[in-house]
Design a protein around this motif. Structure first.
Motif, mmCIF file in Angstrom:
data_model
loop_
_atom_site.group_PDB
_atom_site.id
_atom_site.type_symbol
_atom_site.label_atom_id
_atom_site.label_comp_id
_atom_site.label_asym_id
_atom_site.label_seq_id
_atom_site.Cartn_x
_atom_site.Cartn_y
_atom_site.Cartn_z
ATOM 1 N N ASP A 127 116.378 102.078 -32.229
ATOM 2 C CA ASP A 127 115.665 103.067 -30.911
ATOM 3 C C ASP A 127 114.008 102.459 -30.902
ATOM 4 O O ASP A 127 113.723 102.328 -29.934
ATOM 5 C CB ASP A 127 115.702 104.507 -31.256
ATOM 6 N N VAL A 128 113.376 102.596 -32.105
ATOM 7 C CA VAL A 128 112.050 102.097 -32.108
ATOM 8 C C VAL A 128 111.874 100.718 -31.691
ATOM 9 O O VAL A 128 110.948 100.547 -31.070
ATOM 10 C CB VAL A 128 111.574 102.137 -33.774
ATOM 11 N N VAL A 129 112.647 99.657 -32.020
ATOM 12 C CA VAL A 129 112.547 98.401 -31.604
ATOM 13 C C VAL A 129 112.578 98.255 -29.874
ATOM 14 O O VAL A 129 111.973 97.541 -29.335
ATOM 15 C CB VAL A 129 113.466 97.396 -32.217
ATOM 16 N N ALA A 130 113.393 98.948 -29.358
ATOM 17 C CA ALA A 130 113.531 99.054 -27.959
ATOM 18 C C ALA A 130 112.514 99.862 -27.372
ATOM 19 O O ALA A 130 111.961 99.231 -26.494
ATOM 20 C CB ALA A 130 115.020 99.955 -27.698
ATOM 21 N N GLU A 131 112.105 100.910 -27.943
ATOM 22 C CA GLU A 131 110.942 101.481 -27.517
ATOM 23 C C GLU A 131 109.603 100.639 -27.495
ATOM 24 O O GLU A 131 108.830 100.393 -26.441
ATOM 25 C CB GLU A 131 110.697 102.974 -28.065
ATOM 26 N N SER A 132 109.348 99.867 -28.606
ATOM 27 C CA SER A 132 108.328 99.169 -28.618
ATOM 28 C C SER A 132 108.435 97.810 -27.438
ATOM 29 O O SER A 132 107.550 97.460 -27.193
ATOM 30 C CB SER A 132 108.047 98.582 -30.361
ATOM 31 N N ALA A 133 109.543 97.416 -27.505
ATOM 32 C CA ALA A 133 109.915 96.347 -26.609
ATOM 33 C C ALA A 133 109.296 96.681 -25.132
ATOM 34 O O ALA A 133 109.066 95.763 -24.367
ATOM 35 C CB ALA A 133 111.221 95.839 -26.451
ATOM 36 N N ALA A 134 109.469 97.772 -24.718
ATOM 37 C CA ALA A 134 108.977 98.376 -23.595
ATOM 38 C C ALA A 134 107.567 98.634 -23.580
ATOM 39 O O ALA A 134 106.946 98.539 -22.335
ATOM 40 C CB ALA A 134 109.911 99.631 -23.041
ATOM 41 N N ALA A 135 107.045 99.244 -24.579
ATOM 42 C CA ALA A 135 105.591 99.766 -24.615
ATOM 43 C C ALA A 135 104.782 98.643 -24.793
ATOM 44 O O ALA A 135 103.495 98.756 -24.387
ATOM 45 C CB ALA A 135 105.425 100.913 -25.609
ATOM 46 N N ARG A 136 105.305 97.350 -25.550
ATOM 47 C CA ARG A 136 104.573 96.253 -25.667
ATOM 48 C C ARG A 136 103.100 96.693 -26.398
ATOM 49 O O ARG A 136 101.968 96.300 -26.086
ATOM 50 C CB ARG A 136 104.092 95.503 -24.329
ATOM 51 N N PRO A 137 103.247 97.143 -27.815
ATOM 52 C CA PRO A 137 102.044 97.322 -28.747
ATOM 53 C C PRO A 137 101.627 95.873 -29.076
ATOM 54 O O PRO A 137 102.296 95.110 -28.729
ATOM 55 C CB PRO A 137 102.432 98.162 -29.913
ATOM 56 N N ALA A 138 100.299 95.860 -29.516
ATOM 57 C CA ALA A 138 100.041 94.424 -30.090
ATOM 58 C C ALA A 138 100.791 94.123 -31.222
ATOM 59 O O ALA A 138 101.011 92.824 -31.279
ATOM 60 C CB ALA A 138 98.411 94.724 -30.889
ATOM 61 N N ALA A 139 101.397 95.033 -32.195
ATOM 62 C CA ALA A 139 102.352 94.298 -33.084
ATOM 63 C C ALA A 139 103.057 95.585 -33.583
ATOM 64 O O ALA A 139 102.645 96.813 -33.260
ATOM 65 C CB ALA A 139 101.464 93.791 -34.261
ATOM 66 N N LEU A 140 104.231 95.235 -34.167
ATOM 67 C CA LEU A 140 105.119 96.312 -34.869
ATOM 68 C C LEU A 140 105.211 95.954 -36.261
ATOM 69 O O LEU A 140 105.465 94.679 -36.779
ATOM 70 C CB LEU A 140 106.380 96.326 -34.317
ATOM 71 N N VAL A 141 104.632 96.914 -37.211
ATOM 72 C CA VAL A 141 104.786 96.433 -38.555
ATOM 73 C C VAL A 141 105.707 97.618 -39.342
ATOM 74 O O VAL A 141 105.933 98.777 -39.208
ATOM 75 C CB VAL A 141 103.252 96.943 -39.305
ATOM 76 N N LEU A 142 106.589 96.838 -40.191
ATOM 77 C CA LEU A 142 107.507 97.288 -40.830
ATOM 78 C C LEU A 142 107.227 97.357 -42.252
ATOM 79 O O LEU A 142 106.624 96.393 -43.006
ATOM 80 C CB LEU A 142 109.015 96.552 -40.835
ATOM 81 N N ARG A 143 107.198 98.600 -43.093
ATOM 82 C CA ARG A 143 106.766 98.666 -44.302
ATOM 83 C C ARG A 143 108.012 99.724 -45.017
ATOM 84 O O ARG A 143 108.793 100.456 -44.391
ATOM 85 C CB ARG A 143 105.506 99.517 -44.197
#
Length: 207
Positions: free
Chosen positions: A34-50
């Motif tokens: 869900d987060v990856v799909a949401e970020s693909a639509a929102a286009r943040p500068a980066a997605l960081v996984l921790r």
């Protein structure tokens, strides 16, 4: 939720299953999708996984293995395979920060990101072949000796850097190999035998 999400110019996802060493349960995988799909639509500068200091992600969570079937396990592995492919194809920079153990599907999450910030004390392990699951094998072959080399020395430098060229990747071959491997009858028994051979407690079965 099985994760914490901070939105901003950069999105940060923190896996939040400390009592299970951030192992990938079915729920956590769906939350990540869900987060990856949401970020693909929102286009943040980066997605960081921790993860956390002890565990990035301990792999496939086999808690409750006795209630699983070959079919349910195969479906879960295929959903993880889809998650990895969507990370690989993300339209923005992706960064994995691994300070603790990264095993199996957890290690594959690290490799799916553009930048991989791996603590020197962390060893990426891929035990899936021990029970016949071909998760991430095509990707690892494509990366070769670049599995963790070349990563920026800090998160700040990674976020300032341009997204590096992504190696050519055959997503169809990856998912086909995974599907063939999990379709072989006896998946649950093979995983149970692996867990028994490594003396993992039934409530701590990670792969």
């Amino acid at each position: 939720m099985t994760l914490l999400l901070e939105r901003g110019e950069t999105w940060t996802v923190t896996l939040d299953r400390p009592t299970r060493a951030n192992a990938l349960s079915a729920e956590l995988v769906e939350d990540l999708l869900d987060v990856v799909a949401e970020s693909a639509a929102a286009r943040p500068a980066a997605l960081v996984l921790r993860g956390n200091a002890r565990h990035f992600a301990a792999g496939f969570d086999l808690d409750g293995l006795a209630q699983e079937t070959d079919a349910t396990l195969a479906h879960r592995f295929l959903r993880i395979g889809l998650l990895l492919e969507r990370l690989l194809a993300a339209p923005h920079l992706t960064v994995a920060v691994a300070e603790g153990a990264a095993v199996g599907a957890g290690a594959d999450l690290v490799l799916a990101c553009d930048h991989r910030l791996v603590d020197p004390g962390v060893t990426l392990r891929f035990p899936g072949s021990a029970f016949g699951v071909a998760l991430g094998t095509v990707r690892r072959a494509e990366l070769g000796d670049r599995l963790v080399t070349g990563a920026p020395v800090s998160l700040d430098s990674a976020l300032r850097a341009d997204r590096p060229p992504r190696p050519r990747h055959d997503a169809d071959a990856e998912l086909a190999a995974l599907a063939r491997s999990v379709a072989v009858p006896g998946l649950r028994d093979r995983i149970a035998a692996y867990a028994a051979s490594t003396h993992l407690p039934r409530t701590k079965e990670f792969a």
